[in-house]
Design a protein around this motif. Structure first.
Motif, PDB file in Angstrom:
ATOM      1  N   ASP A  27       0.841  -1.187   0.000  1.00 40.22           N
ATOM      2  CA  ASP A  27       0.000   0.000   0.000  1.00 40.22           C
ATOM      3  C   ASP A  27       0.883   1.245   0.000  1.00 40.22           C
ATOM      4  O   ASP A  27       2.114   1.157  -0.096  1.00 40.22           O
ATOM      5  N   ARG A  42       1.580   3.342   2.408  1.00 39.93           N
ATOM      6  CA  ARG A  42       2.485   3.427   3.566  1.00 39.93           C
ATOM      7  C   ARG A  42       3.639   2.433   3.422  1.00 39.93           C
ATOM      8  O   ARG A  42       4.789   2.751   3.694  1.00 39.93           O
ATOM      9  N   ALA A  64       6.158   3.719   0.922  1.00 37.99           N
ATOM     10  CA  ALA A  64       6.979   4.798   1.472  1.00 37.99           C
ATOM     11  C   ALA A  64       8.055   4.241   2.403  1.00 37.99           C
ATOM     12  O   ALA A  64       9.212   4.697   2.371  1.00 37.99           O
ATOM     13  N   VAL A  65       7.680   3.261   3.234  1.00 37.99           N
ATOM     14  CA  VAL A  65       8.667   2.652   4.137  1.00 37.99           C
ATOM     15  C   VAL A  65       9.751   1.929   3.347  1.00 37.99           C
ATOM     16  O   VAL A  65      10.953   2.033   3.649  1.00 37.99           O
TER      17      VAL A  65
END
Length: 206
Positions: free
Chosen positions: A110, A112, A115-116
């Motif tokens: 997803d 998030r 991004a991680v």
């Protein structure tokens, strides 16, 4: 010395008295005559050379103030080989993980998670280059011991920081985020050690 010739006193105006080989001595040894008596037909230079060599060495040492001591040349600094090899392997792994995250995981993660994963990949790349820099810095005159400390802390920081974020992005295990800051501290320590290495200069061993 007497066995090599007959001691004789030379007049101040004698041609051999003026020779630079005699210096301020008023006495000399007739090496040539003795050598010719032992080996007829021996050239004058060949008869005198082996007998004058010790005297020439003694005069040279006296002019220089004593026997010459050999001074070993300082060892040239070398790179930290294990760190450079590790940086090459880490760069290979970072490219592979970056390509894997950009293509294979694009539809799996997803926003998030993506991004991680991107954060982990970015810090992985940056500190891979930092590890290579620390491995080569001693050649440029930086201290070897602080550079080694920097390479060790960067390697630990990449494993803890980027590794925990990779696993967090793929699995979603929340408690991994608690150990990520320890990896960040290790990365910052690595830059501090590099600063010390550049500031102090080469290691001086007694």
């Amino acid at each position: 010395m007497k066995r090599y010739g007959i001691r004789k006193t030379l007049a101040p105006d004698h041609p051999r008295r003026q020779s630079h080989l005699l210096g301020d001595d008023f006495e000399a040894f007739d090496w040539y005559d003795t050598a010719r008596a032992r080996r007829p037909g021996l050239p004058r230079a060949a008869a005198r050379a082996p007998l004058l060599a010790p005297r020439r060495r003694a005069a040279s040492r006296a002019r220089e103030g004593g026997p010459r001591e050999r001074v070993a040349a300082p060892a040239r600094p070398t790179m930290i080989r294990w760190a450079l090899v590790t940086a090459a392997a880490s760069g290979l792994l970072a490219v592979a993980l970056g390509a894997f995250g950009a293509h294979a995981l694009e539809s799996v993660l997803d926003a998030r998670g993506s991004a991680v994963f991107d954060t982990a990949s970015r810090y992985h790349f940056v500190h891979t280059f930092a590890l290579a820099l620390g491995a080569l810095a001693p050649v440029a005159g930086a201290g070897r011991r602080p550079c080694t400390a920097a390479c060790v802390t960067w390697l630990l920081g990449m494993v803890v920081f980027s590794g925990s974020l990779y696993v967090l992005a793929l699995t979603g295990i929340g408690w991994l985020g608690a150990i990520t800051p320890f990896g960040g501290i290790a990365l910052m320590l690595g830059w501090f050690f590099l600063l010390v290495a550049a500031w102090r200069g080469p290691d001086v061993t007694p």
